[in-house]
Write a protein that holds these residues in place. Structure first.
Motif, short mmCIF file in Angstrom:
data_model
loop_
_atom_site.label_atom_id
_atom_site.label_comp_id
_atom_site.label_asym_id
_atom_site.label_seq_id
_atom_site.Cartn_x
_atom_site.Cartn_y
_atom_site.Cartn_z
N THR A 17 -7.51 -7.73 -1.01
CA THR A 17 -6.40 -6.49 -1.53
C THR A 17 -6.70 -6.27 -0.07
OG1 THR A 17 -8.74 -5.34 -1.58
CG2 THR A 17 -7.73 -5.84 -3.57
N GLY A 21 2.18 -4.66 1.50
CA GLY A 21 2.74 -3.88 0.79
C GLY A 21 3.72 -2.95 2.43
N ASP A 40 -3.03 -7.97 0.04
CA ASP A 40 -2.46 -6.90 -0.42
C ASP A 40 -1.78 -5.67 -0.06
OD1 ASP A 40 -2.80 -8.89 -2.51
OD2 ASP A 40 -3.82 -7.68 -3.34
N ALA A 41 -2.51 -5.01 1.12
CA ALA A 41 -1.62 -3.86 1.83
C ALA A 41 -1.38 -4.73 2.50
CB ALA A 41 -3.27 -3.63 1.99
N TYR A 67 -1.09 -0.10 -6.69
CA TYR A 67 -0.53 -1.03 -7.71
C TYR A 67 -2.36 -2.07 -8.10
CZ TYR A 67 3.08 0.63 -4.46
OH TYR A 67 4.61 1.18 -3.94
N PHE A 117 -4.11 -0.42 -3.31
CA PHE A 117 -3.95 -1.52 -4.13
C PHE A 117 -5.79 -1.87 -4.39
CE2 PHE A 117 -1.21 -1.19 -0.42
CZ PHE A 117 0.29 -1.56 -1.24
N SER A 127 -8.02 -4.72 -7.66
CA SER A 127 -7.40 -5.85 -7.93
C SER A 127 -8.86 -5.78 -9.30
CB SER A 127 -8.00 -6.86 -7.60
OG SER A 127 -7.56 -8.57 -8.21
#
Length: 322
Positions: A88, A95, A91-92, A80, A106, A108
């Motif tokens: 991140t 997720g 983000d995880a 992603y 993840f 970025s």
């Protein structure tokens, strides 16, 4: 599939071929104007093309793409990518709540809320590597491998191979090159109260890939650098990301073999050196003698021997000891 994606697909399959606008238009059944506009948009995104009299020649570009960083154990559908994020690691976590298929990565281009151990802020300029891997081991704490150490070995080996350098690992989670930090690793786990197992592990990695030394904040300029310091990168971020996780999963598959610990010790920045640390508000200095199979650092001080856990202390000083 967009026009830009179609053009990249065609030109990447024949990297040494010059494509005229007319040839691309015929292959993709598009107008030459559409081709020209798409090439310009791709260049704005960071893709590189050589403009020749006979057409366009695609040059290797350092634009993050899931299909370029995927490997057998980590398909592109489980990667992603964002242009920017606060972290991140967050983000995880999101997720995990969304029940994404794992392992999931993840990534970025930039982040503004990254942090390291002890919640220290992390210098995160755009264009470097920020990524977090989410895995769901469902093992007890005692069964878990030392993910931070394993990731450090996977990362160090990848950097050495692709950049042609020899980096070192500062216990427990930092990668150093020529005495300066180029990367930090952070691992966090969540447990299931009912089963007593570790349900998920997130491994966050921030890599200074290519930064002008003058761009580092003054407070860290003497302590940090990037892999490629004022020099042309010999690899792409995609290639480095791919090799890091390829190494990681190969090492993970080889467990319970502890060969990665041998490499970790060989690349250690602290073993057989004088280190200083603070424990329970008292400063100690001693010689780092050993790193155990469970990742503890054994330090001999004039008064006693300490077996240090990464969660307890932070090394404040390292000197060569002869």
């Amino acid at each position: 599939m967009s026009t830009k994606t179609k053009i990249l697909e065609v030109m990447k399959q024949a990297p040494d071929t010059v494509f005229s606008g007319e040839k691309l238009a015929q292959l993709l059944d598009l107008s030459r104007t559409s081709i020209w506009k798409a090439i310009r948009e791709l260049e704005k995104e960071g893709y590189r093309f050589e403009h020749l009299k006979t057409g366009y020649l695609y040059r290797q570009s350092d634009v993050l793409e899931p299909n370029e960083m995927s490997c057998e154990a980590l398909p592109s559908t489980q990667i992603y990518l964002k242009k920017s994020t606060d972290s991140t690691m967050n983000d995880a976590k999101n997720g995990l709540l969304s029940h994404v298929q794992t392992p999931a990565l993840f990534v970025s281009e930039a982040q503004d809320g990254g942090h390291g151990r002890f919640n220290r802020p992390f210098f995160s300029p755009e264009g470097q590597i920020y990524m977090s891997l989410l895995i769901e081991p469902h093992q007890t704490f005692e069964e878990l491998p030392q993910y931070t150490l394993l990731a450090a070995v996977a990362l160090a080996l990848a950097i050495d191979e692709l950049a042609g350098v020899s980096c070192e690992i500062k216990w427990v989670n930092d990668i150093y090159l020529d005495g300066k930090k180029i990367c930090g690793i952070l691992s966090e786990a969540t447990s299931d109260i009912e089963t007593g197992q570790i349900s998920s592990v997130t491994i966050g990695i921030g890599i200074n890939f290519s930064i002008d030394p003058a761009d580092f904040p003054k407070e860290i300029a003497q302590k940090a650098r990037s892999i490629f310091n004022n020099q042309t990168a010999t690899t792409t971020r995609n290639q480095l990301i791919q090799l890091v996780w390829k190494n990681f999963f190969e090492l993970l598959d080889s467990l319970p073999d502890q060969s990665y610990m041998k490499i970790y010790r060989q690349k250690s920045l602290v073993l057989n050196r004088e280190v200083s640390f603070t424990k329970q508000q008292t400063q100690y200095t001693g010689i780092a003698r050993e790193i155990t199979e469970t990742g503890e650092l054994v330090v001999d001080t004039p008064t006693k021997q300490f077996k240090l856990s990464s969660g307890e202390i932070s090394l404040t000083h390292i000197e060569k000891y002869f």
